[in-house]
Motif scaffolding. Structure first.
Motif, PDB file in Angstrom:
ATOM      1  N   PHE A 129     -10.543  -6.265 -33.533  1.00 29.47           N
ATOM      2  CA  PHE A 129     -10.110  -6.426 -34.604  1.00 29.47           C
ATOM      3  C   PHE A 129      -8.657  -6.950 -34.719  1.00 29.47           C
ATOM      4  CE2 PHE A 129     -13.959  -3.621 -36.003  1.00 29.47           C
ATOM      5  CZ  PHE A 129     -14.548  -4.699 -36.524  1.00 29.47           C
ATOM      6  N   ASP A 343     -10.817  -1.079 -37.850  1.00 28.54           N
ATOM      7  CA  ASP A 343     -10.043  -2.309 -38.386  1.00 28.54           C
ATOM      8  C   ASP A 343      -8.779  -2.095 -39.358  1.00 28.54           C
ATOM      9  OD1 ASP A 343      -9.396  -5.011 -39.448  1.00 28.54           O
ATOM     10  OD2 ASP A 343     -11.402  -5.167 -40.368  1.00 28.54           O
ATOM     11  N   GLN A 346      -8.653  -3.211 -42.860  1.00 22.96           N
ATOM     12  CA  GLN A 346      -9.450  -2.295 -43.898  1.00 22.96           C
ATOM     13  C   GLN A 346      -8.307  -1.200 -44.126  1.00 22.96           C
ATOM     14  OE1 GLN A 346     -12.699   0.141 -42.402  1.00 22.96           O
ATOM     15  NE2 GLN A 346     -13.955  -1.329 -43.704  1.00 22.96           N
ATOM     16  N   ALA A 410     -13.238 -12.154 -41.179  1.00 24.34           N
ATOM     17  CA  ALA A 410     -14.095 -11.797 -40.099  1.00 24.34           C
ATOM     18  C   ALA A 410     -13.776 -12.331 -38.838  1.00 24.34           C
ATOM     19  CB  ALA A 410     -15.625 -12.131 -40.282  1.00 24.34           C
ATOM     20  N   THR A 411     -13.290 -13.769 -38.879  1.00 19.43           N
ATOM     21  CA  THR A 411     -12.938 -14.313 -37.656  1.00 19.43           C
ATOM     22  C   THR A 411     -11.449 -14.088 -37.118  1.00 19.43           C
ATOM     23  OG1 THR A 411     -14.701 -16.233 -38.225  1.00 19.43           O
ATOM     24  CG2 THR A 411     -12.986 -16.527 -36.875  1.00 19.43           C
ATOM     25  N   SER A 424     -14.320 -13.779 -32.307  1.00 20.28           N
ATOM     26  CA  SER A 424     -15.123 -13.014 -33.083  1.00 20.28           C
ATOM     27  C   SER A 424     -16.505 -13.608 -32.803  1.00 20.28           C
ATOM     28  CB  SER A 424     -14.963 -13.173 -34.514  1.00 20.28           C
ATOM     29  OG  SER A 424     -13.564 -12.509 -34.734  1.00 20.28           O
ATOM     30  N   GLU A 425     -16.647 -14.761 -33.039  1.00 17.79           N
ATOM     31  CA  GLU A 425     -18.327 -15.384 -32.943  1.00 17.79           C
ATOM     32  C   GLU A 425     -18.803 -15.015 -31.728  1.00 17.79           C
ATOM     33  OE1 GLU A 425     -15.542 -18.883 -33.321  1.00 17.79           O
ATOM     34  OE2 GLU A 425     -15.119 -16.896 -32.804  1.00 17.79           O
ATOM     35  N   LYS A 427     -19.869 -11.932 -29.743  1.00 17.41           N
ATOM     36  CA  LYS A 427     -19.863 -10.479 -29.807  1.00 17.41           C
ATOM     37  C   LYS A 427     -20.174  -9.734 -28.406  1.00 17.41           C
ATOM     38  CE  LYS A 427     -19.532  -9.562 -34.512  1.00 17.41           C
ATOM     39  NZ  LYS A 427     -19.604  -8.310 -35.367  1.00 17.41           N
TER      40      LYS A 427
END
Ligand SMILES: [Zn+2]
Length: 442
Positions: A129, A343, A346, A410-411, A424-425, A427
């Motif tokens: 993250f 994260d 967040q 997310a990316t 990110s893509e 994992k």
């Protein structure tokens, strides 16, 4: 000589003006950081979104297309050893007391390997993250036996070695001071410091004699020339003020800039005049503060009805007085806090709500609470995007600081230790990259 990597159209919300920049990296360090007037169109630079992870790792000229780039987050207050233990140990009442009791009751059953695996998972997820420096407190319940306490220390040091090419970790064990065991506890603590533990942690407000515990912590810290980071007054009780004695000891030992206080919940519960006095004292002593909004919102105010207290410390007032305040994760998916994932975006969003830091002008403050301020508290050398510093950063699929909190993109693309370490893509890449036998599912 050619740079290792050149990136155009990078948005740096923490830089002067918060505009667009062209950046170059050489030998893992920022080489040039040049402001751009506007978005540059270039055929030679490949948009980062078009590259898969392997292509990204070999690309030399990339186009960030206006995306935000931040120096790696510094999550300065975590409990990596407890993370992801919630399936083994629950908390029915949602109180700090039950969390401590329940965790203590299962601690002796955790193997070194299981603790190590949880730390590796929590650290790598945090890195994915964008958190690239972590400070973790460690549970070292010496009263349950030296072997039980040492198990966590060994697991932590082994885990750090396994992830060291991806993320940096500092450890601050929570030594629980007990005058009846002073000599044996001191021997144990000194041994852990010689083994590679970084600093002195603790939660003196939970001990029978908080003042003696704080004095003991300073004896240890000054003897080994280490930082101190204490959990302070994690309670709704306005009479709890271990921060008062902590400030005195910081001044006595000349520990300005090397002492950190986490939580400070009771500061919110006490009368304004007394809070003002303590905040001024903290500023004068040079103590750094860390707010842990997710965990405070979960654990505090459990005895209240109606207008339930939220536990969070006085973030704005501390900052106004000149106390550096960082926001951090604290617990992740354990009996102290069932949610979270390490994260920092967040955590930043929760801070924005809980501390009323959501105005347009507050966005940079929030970002600093996740980056520059904890970097100062943790003593991270050469931090930030400027020439000569290590290139250690995260790129988000978002075009402004505000959008980071609106969308929690997310990316993300993460660069550390001279190379891209995560996109990110893909994992599964951690397991591909880790040479050891550990299996980590993300
Ligand atoms: Zn904590």
């Amino acid at each position: 000589m050619l740079a290792d990597l050149e990136a155009i159209n990078a948005r740096l919300p923490l830089a002067q003006g918060g505009g667009l920049f062209k950046l170059t990296i050489k030998d893992g360090k920022w080489s040039t950081v040049e402001a751009q007037e506007e978005i540059v169109v270039s055929d030679g630079h490949v948009p980062i979104s078009k590259l898969n992870f392997e292509e990204l790792r070999t690309a030399r000229e990339i186009d960030l297309q206006g995306r935000v780039l931040l120096p790696g987050f510094v999550d300065v207050h975590m409990h990596l050893d407890k993370a992801y233990s919630i399936t083994h140990v629950r908390n029915r009442s949602g109180t700090l007391l039950e969390a401590i009791e329940n965790y203590r009751s299962v601690t002796p059953t955790f193997s070194k390997e299981s603790i190590r695996e949880r730390i590796v998972k929590a650290a790598l997820r945090a890195a994915s993250f964008g958190s690239l420096t972590l400070r973790s407190h460690l549970d070292v319940p010496f009263h349950l036996g030296r072997e039980v306490a040492m198990r966590t220390v060994e697991a932590a040091l082994e885990a750090r070695e396994m992830v060291k090419d991806f993320v940096d970790i500092q450890y601050f064990p929570m030594y629980f001071y007990d005058p009846a065991q002073e000599r044996r506890l001191t021997d144990f603590a000194e041994e852990t410091l010689r083994m590679g533990i970084d600093g002195i942690g603790g939660a003196p407000h939970l001990a029978p004699d908080p003042e003696a515990g704080i004095r003991w912590a300073f004896q240890l810290a000054t003897g080994f020339d280490r930082q101190i980071d204490l959990h302070c007054d994690e309670s709704d009780d306005p009479e709890l003020k271990t921060i008062d004695v902590y400030c005195d000891q910081v001044q006595l030992h000349g520990y300005s800039g090397r002492a950190t206080a986490g939580h400070l919940c009771s500061l919110s519960a006490m009368a304004q005049k007394e809070a003002d006095r303590l905040i001024a004292k903290m500023a004068e002593a040079g103590i750094g503060a860390v707010t842990l909004p997710a965990v405070n919102l979960y654990l505090q105010g459990r005895g209240d009805q109606g207008n339930v207290r939220r536990g969070l410390t006085r973030v704005k007032e501390l900052m106004k007085a000149g106390v550096p305040v960082a926001a951090a994760s604290d617990n992740i998916q354990d009996p102290f806090h069932p949610f979270g994932r390490g994260d920092m975006l967040q955590i930043g969003l929760i801070t924005a709500y809980a501390a009323h830091l959501a105005g347009e002008e507050d966005i940079v403050t929030l970002l600093k609470m996740l980056t520059n301020l904890p970097a100062t508290i943790a003593g991270v050398p050469e931090y930030g995007v400027s020439a000569g510093n290590p290139a250690s950063f995260v790129v988000f699929d978002g075009m402004s600081g505000e959008e980071l909190f609106q969308e929690l993109p997310a990316t993300r693309w993460v660069y550390n230790k001279t190379r891209w370490i995560y996109a990110s893509e893909l994992k599964r890449q951690w397991t591909d990259l880790l040479s050891s036998a550990v299996t980590v599912s993300l």
